[in-house]
Write a protein that holds these residues in place. Structure first.
Motif, PDB file in Angstrom:
ATOM      1  N   ARG A 189       4.348  -2.092  -2.007  1.00  0.00           N
ATOM      2  CA  ARG A 189       3.279  -1.581  -2.489  1.00  0.00           C
ATOM      3  C   ARG A 189       2.272  -1.421  -0.862  1.00  0.00           C
ATOM      4  O   ARG A 189       1.711  -0.643  -0.788  1.00  0.00           O
ATOM      5  CB  ARG A 189       3.082  -1.591  -3.561  1.00  0.00           C
ATOM      6  N   HIS A 190       1.624  -2.637  -0.416  1.00  0.00           N
ATOM      7  CA  HIS A 190       0.453  -2.608  -0.126  1.00  0.00           C
ATOM      8  C   HIS A 190       1.399  -2.375   1.041  1.00  0.00           C
ATOM      9  O   HIS A 190       0.035  -0.640   1.874  1.00  0.00           O
ATOM     10  CB  HIS A 190       0.381  -4.161   0.226  1.00  0.00           C
ATOM     11  N   ILE A 191       2.365  -2.282   1.503  1.00  0.00           N
ATOM     12  CA  ILE A 191       2.883  -1.674   2.799  1.00  0.00           C
ATOM     13  C   ILE A 191       2.610   0.008   3.094  1.00  0.00           C
ATOM     14  O   ILE A 191       3.026   0.640   3.610  1.00  0.00           O
ATOM     15  CB  ILE A 191       3.978  -2.362   4.080  1.00  0.00           C
ATOM     16  N   VAL A 192       3.855   0.308   1.942  1.00  0.00           N
ATOM     17  CA  VAL A 192       3.521   1.718   1.250  1.00  0.00           C
ATOM     18  C   VAL A 192       2.417   1.843   1.722  1.00  0.00           C
ATOM     19  O   VAL A 192       1.995   3.359   2.238  1.00  0.00           O
ATOM     20  CB  VAL A 192       4.547   1.952  -0.057  1.00  0.00           C
ATOM     21  N   TRP A 193       1.179   2.034   0.684  1.00  0.00           N
ATOM     22  CA  TRP A 193       0.197   2.355   0.901  1.00  0.00           C
ATOM     23  C   TRP A 193      -0.849   2.664   2.174  1.00  0.00           C
ATOM     24  O   TRP A 193      -1.574   3.576   2.396  1.00  0.00           O
ATOM     25  CB  TRP A 193      -0.976   1.941  -0.655  1.00  0.00           C
ATOM     26  N   GLU A 194      -0.488   1.808   3.306  1.00  0.00           N
ATOM     27  CA  GLU A 194      -0.832   1.787   4.725  1.00  0.00           C
ATOM     28  C   GLU A 194      -0.188   2.842   5.595  1.00  0.00           C
ATOM     29  O   GLU A 194      -0.763   3.663   6.257  1.00  0.00           O
ATOM     30  CB  GLU A 194      -0.629   0.506   4.981  1.00  0.00           C
ATOM     31  N   GLU A 195       1.023   2.672   5.473  1.00  0.00           N
ATOM     32  CA  GLU A 195       1.582   3.184   6.297  1.00  0.00           C
ATOM     33  C   GLU A 195       1.969   4.947   5.537  1.00  0.00           C
ATOM     34  O   GLU A 195       2.125   6.098   6.361  1.00  0.00           O
ATOM     35  CB  GLU A 195       3.488   2.716   5.749  1.00  0.00           C
TER      36      GLU A 195
END
Ligand SMILES: [Fe+2]
Ligand SMILES: [Fe+2]
Length: 159
Positions: free
Chosen positions: A49-55
């Motif tokens: 989830r964190h990576i999707v938020w960033e990307e």
């Protein structure tokens, strides 16, 4: 004074929360595998989830505001996310097979995640706070909330 967290504060706290989940997994995996598995699942879900938020939210905003998309920090960060995703899947494979012998993969993940998170916390997040401003940060949190869960349940190790 606003009660709203800055992007930096929010994402740093999420790094810390994820670090704790992973530590719990490591501490419990040879004594209480079911509990360790719960921690790993929460870690994997949260990191994806964190990576999707960033990307999908943070990096595009940075790229639009600065005009840096092919150069600058975000291609490096995206590339590291792919490596992080691969290690996450490697550990997941062992957890799914109830095999606790993933120490090497865990250390590799901790190494890359440590330096990755430091770079984000020291440089990229503060720069995003600045270019977004207060209203831009509200919009960031709104966009994050609007991303459906399926996006990060499926996303790890792909792209
Ligand atoms: Fe990241
Ligand atoms: Fe991050």
């Amino acid at each position: 004074m606003s009660e709203q967290k800055t992007v930096s504060e929010f994402f740093e706290q999420d790094h810390d929360r994820l670090d704790e989940l992973f530590k719990t997994f490591q501490q419990l995996k040879r004594s209480d595998f079911p509990k360790a598995t719960e921690s790993f699942k929460a870690f994997k879900f949260g990191l994806q989830r964190h990576i999707v938020w960033e990307e999908e939210v943070l990096f595009p905003l940075w790229e639009n505001k600065t005009g840096m998309s092919d150069s600058g920090p975000t291609p490096v960060m995206r590339n590291e996310h792919r490596q992080i995703g691969q290690l996450l899947e490697a550990i997941h494979g062992k957890v799914a097979a109830q095999n606790p012998d993933s120490d090497q993969e865990e250390q590799a993940l901790l190494d890359i995640l440590g330096s990755h998170n430091r770079k984000e916390e020291r440089a990229l997040y503060p720069a995003i706070d600045q270019v977004a401003g207060t209203e831009g940060q509200d919009a960031i949190f709104q966009s994050m909330k609007s991303i459906p869960e399926e996006r990060y349940n499926l996303s790890c190790g792909q792209h």
